[in-house]
Design a protein around this motif. Sequence first.
Motif, PDB file in Angstrom:
ATOM      1  N   ARG A   7      -3.221 -19.474  10.717  1.00 43.20           N
ATOM      2  CA  ARG A   7      -2.903 -19.426   9.288  1.00 43.20           C
ATOM      3  C   ARG A   7      -3.436 -20.679   8.618  1.00 43.20           C
ATOM      4  N   ALA A   9      -3.312 -24.166   6.946  1.00 36.03           N
ATOM      5  CA  ALA A   9      -2.442 -25.326   7.098  1.00 36.03           C
ATOM      6  C   ALA A   9      -1.809 -25.665   5.753  1.00 36.03           C
ATOM      7  N   ASP A  13       2.728 -29.085   7.697  1.00 32.89           N
ATOM      8  CA  ASP A  13       2.209 -29.158   9.068  1.00 32.89           C
ATOM      9  C   ASP A  13       1.714 -30.548   9.440  1.00 32.89           C
ATOM     10  N   ARG A  16       3.023 -32.652  12.560  1.00 33.34           N
ATOM     11  CA  ARG A  16       2.549 -32.140  13.854  1.00 33.34           C
ATOM     12  C   ARG A  16       1.045 -32.368  14.015  1.00 33.34           C
ATOM     13  N   ILE A  17       0.280 -32.154  12.955  1.00 35.25           N
ATOM     14  CA  ILE A  17      -1.168 -32.411  13.003  1.00 35.25           C
ATOM     15  C   ILE A  17      -1.415 -33.872  13.350  1.00 35.25           C
ATOM     16  N   VAL A  58      -4.255 -23.818  11.103  1.00 33.92           N
ATOM     17  CA  VAL A  58      -3.431 -24.177  12.257  1.00 33.92           C
ATOM     18  C   VAL A  58      -3.214 -22.942  13.119  1.00 33.92           C
ATOM     19  N   ALA A  59      -3.028 -23.202  14.410  1.00 31.58           N
ATOM     20  CA  ALA A  59      -2.626 -22.162  15.358  1.00 31.58           C
ATOM     21  C   ALA A  59      -1.145 -22.379  15.636  1.00 31.58           C
ATOM     22  N   GLU A  60      -0.389 -21.303  15.566  1.00 36.78           N
ATOM     23  CA  GLU A  60       1.062 -21.396  15.686  1.00 36.78           C
ATOM     24  C   GLU A  60       1.565 -20.337  16.661  1.00 36.78           C
ATOM     25  N   LYS A  61       2.532 -20.722  17.464  1.00 35.98           N
ATOM     26  CA  LYS A  61       3.202 -19.779  18.370  1.00 35.98           C
ATOM     27  C   LYS A  61       4.692 -20.064  18.310  1.00 35.98           C
ATOM     28  N   VAL A  65       3.267 -25.510  15.959  1.00 38.36           N
ATOM     29  CA  VAL A  65       1.835 -25.698  15.768  1.00 38.36           C
ATOM     30  C   VAL A  65       1.237 -26.230  17.068  1.00 38.36           C
ATOM     31  N   TYR A  68      -5.154 -27.370  15.445  1.00 38.64           N
ATOM     32  CA  TYR A  68      -5.664 -27.210  14.092  1.00 38.64           C
ATOM     33  C   TYR A  68      -7.176 -27.339  14.089  1.00 38.64           C
ATOM     34  N   LEU A 103      -8.835 -20.497  16.973  1.00 37.89           N
ATOM     35  CA  LEU A 103      -8.976 -21.329  15.777  1.00 37.89           C
ATOM     36  C   LEU A 103     -10.422 -21.334  15.289  1.00 37.89           C
TER      37      LEU A 103
END
Length: 192
Positions: A7, A9, A13, A16-17, A58-61, A65, A68, A103
């Motif tokens: 999604r 960013a 975020d 975390r980034i 960003v990749a999120e699960k 996060v 990115y 990503l």
Amino acid sequence: MSNVTIRLATAADLDRITEIYAAAVTQGTASYELEAPSRAEMGVRFDSLMAGGFPYLVAEKNGAVLGYAYAGAFRPRPAYRFIVEDSVYIAPEAKGQGVGLKLMQSLIEAVEAAGFRQIIAVIGDGHADSASVRLHEKLGFRHSGRLEGSGYKHGRWLDTVFMQLSLNGGASAPPDPESLPERKFREGLGGK
């Protein structure tokens, strides 16, 4: 990694980034920064990319996060406006799980949709077995140069590898006047 979502960013975020990038700076050789930037500095960088209309993902699960990726201007001079440089960083615990691939696939789609013509990867410590080199090769990037001994980090000299991927016809067709880089350029000229 089927339950990983990609999604856009947001500023939320950035904590975390900043953590992910700090690990890359202090533990790795992909970035030639020697000290991890502060959260405030990462915010300035994020805001600059957002103001330029560049994609930042960003990749999120499960709400966390994992990594990115973003594209930004390759160089500031206007003739370079059709080229972007990509950056992708993955949390240490998520490496080797396909997060970078997801990503980068999404980033390439976003860059292409914006009308850019080339993506350049500037890969620190770009040896042949580098995960970043292998990732970019898998995505169709071609090798376009190497700067030997261009960085010194963690007690050793590092090579920088340049790779590139052509999009939207690359250099074989004139620029699209409705592309993001052309529209931004015209705006900078006062809408001419």
